[in-house]
Design a protein around this motif. Structure first.
Motif, PDB file in Angstrom:
ATOM      1  N   PHE A 115       0.916   0.126 -10.912  1.00  0.00           N
ATOM      2  CA  PHE A 115       0.085  -0.705 -11.785  1.00  0.00           C
ATOM      3  C   PHE A 115       0.747  -0.962 -13.136  1.00  0.00           C
ATOM      4  CE2 PHE A 115      -2.565   2.141  -9.222  1.00  0.00           C
ATOM      5  CZ  PHE A 115      -2.987   1.215  -8.284  1.00  0.00           C
ATOM      6  N   SER A 165       2.157   6.454  -7.070  1.00  0.00           N
ATOM      7  CA  SER A 165       1.039   7.065  -7.783  1.00  0.00           C
ATOM      8  C   SER A 165       1.432   8.470  -8.238  1.00  0.00           C
ATOM      9  CB  SER A 165      -0.193   7.108  -6.893  1.00  0.00           C
ATOM     10  OG  SER A 165      -0.404   8.403  -6.392  1.00  0.00           O
ATOM     11  N   GLY A 178      -2.155  -4.402  -9.025  1.00  0.00           N
ATOM     12  CA  GLY A 178      -3.568  -4.300  -9.347  1.00  0.00           C
ATOM     13  C   GLY A 178      -4.134  -5.479 -10.124  1.00  0.00           C
ATOM     14  N   ASN A 179      -3.389  -6.600 -10.193  1.00  0.00           N
ATOM     15  CA  ASN A 179      -3.932  -7.828 -10.798  1.00  0.00           C
ATOM     16  C   ASN A 179      -4.469  -7.597 -12.203  1.00  0.00           C
ATOM     17  OD1 ASN A 179      -5.008 -10.343 -11.250  1.00  0.00           O
ATOM     18  ND2 ASN A 179      -6.694 -10.119  -9.794  1.00  0.00           N
ATOM     19  N   TYR A 191       0.837  -1.209   0.000  1.00  0.00           N
ATOM     20  CA  TYR A 191       0.000   0.000   0.000  1.00  0.00           C
ATOM     21  C   TYR A 191       0.869   1.255   0.000  1.00  0.00           C
ATOM     22  CZ  TYR A 191      -3.149   3.678   1.425  1.00  0.00           C
ATOM     23  OH  TYR A 191      -3.833   4.858   1.476  1.00  0.00           O
ATOM     24  N   LEU A 230       0.054  -7.742  -5.426  1.00  0.00           N
ATOM     25  CA  LEU A 230      -1.383  -7.526  -5.555  1.00  0.00           C
ATOM     26  C   LEU A 230      -1.725  -6.049  -5.382  1.00  0.00           C
ATOM     27  CD1 LEU A 230      -4.034  -9.130  -5.903  1.00  0.00           C
ATOM     28  CD2 LEU A 230      -4.278  -9.058  -3.442  1.00  0.00           C
ATOM     29  N   MET A 231      -1.068  -5.405  -4.400  1.00  0.00           N
ATOM     30  CA  MET A 231      -1.358  -3.997  -4.129  1.00  0.00           C
ATOM     31  C   MET A 231      -0.794  -3.082  -5.212  1.00  0.00           C
ATOM     32  SD  MET A 231      -3.026  -2.501  -1.736  1.00  0.00           S
ATOM     33  CE  MET A 231      -4.056  -2.974  -0.374  1.00  0.00           C
ATOM     34  N   VAL A 232       0.491  -3.235  -5.490  1.00  0.00           N
ATOM     35  CA  VAL A 232       1.161  -2.327  -6.428  1.00  0.00           C
ATOM     36  C   VAL A 232       0.737  -2.614  -7.869  1.00  0.00           C
ATOM     37  CG1 VAL A 232       3.406  -1.601  -7.315  1.00  0.00           C
ATOM     38  CG2 VAL A 232       3.120  -2.026  -4.898  1.00  0.00           C
ATOM     39  N   MET A 242       2.403   1.721  -3.304  1.00  0.00           N
ATOM     40  CA  MET A 242       1.403   2.186  -4.274  1.00  0.00           C
ATOM     41  C   MET A 242       1.198   3.683  -4.140  1.00  0.00           C
ATOM     42  SD  MET A 242      -2.537   0.941  -4.622  1.00  0.00           S
ATOM     43  CE  MET A 242      -3.162   1.897  -3.275  1.00  0.00           C
ATOM     44  N   VAL A 243       1.132   4.158  -2.897  1.00  0.00           N
ATOM     45  CA  VAL A 243       0.951   5.597  -2.667  1.00  0.00           C
ATOM     46  C   VAL A 243       2.157   6.370  -3.193  1.00  0.00           C
ATOM     47  CG1 VAL A 243       0.721   7.367  -0.892  1.00  0.00           C
ATOM     48  CG2 VAL A 243      -0.575   5.256  -0.703  1.00  0.00           C
TER      49      VAL A 243
END
Lengths: 279, 220
Positions: B85, B66, B167-168, B59, B163-165, B62-63
């Motif tokens: 992503f 972004s 986004g599947n 998480y 999964l977090m970074v 990811m932040v």
């Protein structure tokens, strides 16, 4: 300088470390990196016809592939779906995840995204009314007139599975049903929380839990030859309004909107009705 | 091939392990040869990701990745697409996540080199850089390769961060471990078996590599 290099290499060899020289290893890594650099663009570059990217709540796993296939057959637009928790997708969309459409398991997240400026205003539309089923590993024996939810207090069913009410909309609905039935106190020690509804389905499928709450769609999918399901009435768990929303970062908003129209249209809704969803 | 979960996992692990090995050598050198305080601080910093929950780390990454953050914004300006992503985002995240696996074996290797070897090289007139490349690194080669294999294996099994970074996203950031998880959860056991088999294959090859390296190290 070069002559010195090869000399030291031979020196290493005689000391027993010299299957590969460090220089050779370095070159191998550089060659590997170069190779990857050549291949990487093909990974990240946009393809000729990029698919419509949908982030979908886990309860749609049983039904969305069929809808997407019908949509592609009709419009020629390929669709790629990622399934997961609505809450996680909400976080990812907030940080510009490259999805075109977000199909949540509730109405809260899409509405919130519109308010926060990440969803296109006016595109948050209800696509289904999700209901719960209560799944038992065997048919419970009940006195006539007694709600099957009371059978949960029978300890022979073992663990009771529900989705985590804090992150999963279906979990909130399940908890609501337990509260209304006055079972929270007696069941708390026996329940297990799944991260999302798919995990709950897995607990039930593998027999790790003897009973649990599932969305109607997944209840159908879970092997029907074993177990017994009871559709939870609206008085116990109010139906979940499931909303979707087109995302502002999407470069394919028109295609996303046409998918929305397809899902809410008669052919899309037929799939939901068949899977037990209401509208 | 490269868009299949297997291809993505293989490529991600290879790139991550290779970059980590290059990056890990100077870091391990710093930890192994700095004063006590510096080496303790360095080792703690590097090993932080071992204890941090992967999904939480994911998480935060990811932040950071972004376009709203300074770093993510800079990346987007330079490369034309956001870091989060994307495959590149997965690589950067995996490098951070697997850092201890590349650095620790190498640090141990560096420390086990007798200081007399290094002093001898310096006395004979070799500079610091020459000593590093011609004496220290050749002796520590097994440690370097162990670090490569370990970080490769660790990246193969990575789940929460990816999964977090990532986004599947099918064909781009959906790795084998996410595929296996998704297949298992959707009760698609036939496909899950395939994904798990591929994971098992990659793990076995990596573990075999580590065994061979250990054998080589003992004999060498």
């Amino acid at each position: 300088m070069d002559a010195g290099k090869s000399g030291s290499g031979k020196g290493n060899g005689s000391r027993g470390f010299g299957i590969l020289e460090p220089g050779q290893v370095l070159w191998m890594f550089l060659a590997g990196l170069l190779f990857c650099q050549m291949v990487l663009p093909s990974l990240s570059c946009a393809k000729d016809k990029p698919p419509l990217r949908i982030a979908a709540a886990a309860d749609l796993e049983a039904i969305l592939p069929k809808i997407a296939e019908a949509f592609t057959r009709k419009t020629g637009i390929p669709v790629s779906v990622s399934y997961g928790s609505s809450g996680v997708f909400f976080l990812q969309v907030r940080h510009h995840a490259p999805f075109d459409l977000f199909m949540s398991a509730d109405a809260f997240y899409p509405a919130r995204l519109v308010r926060l400026g990440d969803g296109v205003p006016g595109t948050d539309r209800i696509y289904a009314r999700g209901g719960l089923v209560l799944w038992f590993s065997r048919k419970p024996e009940l006195a006539p007139g007694v709600s099957p939810v009371k059978a949960l207090s029978d300890p022979s069913f073992g663990k009771i599975a529900l989705a985590n009410p804090r992150v999963a909309p279906y979990g909130r609905a399940s908890l609501h049903c337990l509260k209304v039935s006055g079972l929270v106190g007696t069941l708390r020690a026996r329940w297990v929380l799944g991260d999302n509804v798919s995990q709950v389905a897995q607990y039930l499928e593998t027999g790790a839990a003897g009973a649990g709450f599932l969305p109607v769609g997944l209840g159908e999918k879970l092997r029907t030859e074993k177990g017994w399901t009871w559709p939870v009435p609206g008085s116990c768990a109010p139906p979940l309004l499931q909303k979707m929303v087109v995302l502002k970062t999407s470069s394919r908003q028109e295609a996303a909107k046409s998918f929305e129209s397809f899902v809410t249209g008669p052919s899309g809704q037929a799939f939901f009705r068949k899977a037990g969803y209401g509208r | 091939m490269f868009h299949s979960p297997f291809g993505i996992t293989l490529m991600l692990s290879f790139v991550t392990a290779s970059i980590l090995t290059l990056l890990g050598a100077p870091i391990a050198y710093g930890i192994a040869f700095s004063n006590r305080l510096g080496s303790v601080a360095g080792e703690i910093l590097v090993s932080l990701t071992l204890v941090f929950p992967p999904a939480v780390l994911g998480y935060f990454l990811m932040v950071c990745f972004s376009p709203d953050s300074v770093f993510g914004h800079l990346f987007e300006r330079v490369f034309g697409h956001p870091l989060a992503f994307s495959f590149e985002g997965l690589v950067v995240a995996s490098i951070i996540y697997s850092l201890p696996f590349a650095v620790q074996p190498l640090t141990q290797s560096f420390r086990s080199v007798p200081s007399s070897h290094l002093e001898m090289a310096r006395i004979l007139g070799a500079g610091r850089l020459t000593t590093f490349f011609r004496v220290l690194l050749p002796i520590s080669l097994p440690g370097l390769l162990t670090g490569w294999v370990l970080s490769f294996a660790h990246t193969v099994g990575e789940f929460g961060v990816v999964l977090m970074v990532g986004g599947n996203i099918p064909g781009e950031t959906r790795t084998l471990s996410i595929e296996a998880y998704e297949d298992l959860l959707s009760l698609d056991f036939a496909n899950a078996r395939k994904a798990v088999f591929a994971l098992l294959l990659l793990s076995l090859v990596s573990l075999l590599g580590i065994q061979l390296l250990n054998r080589w190290r003992r004999s060498g």
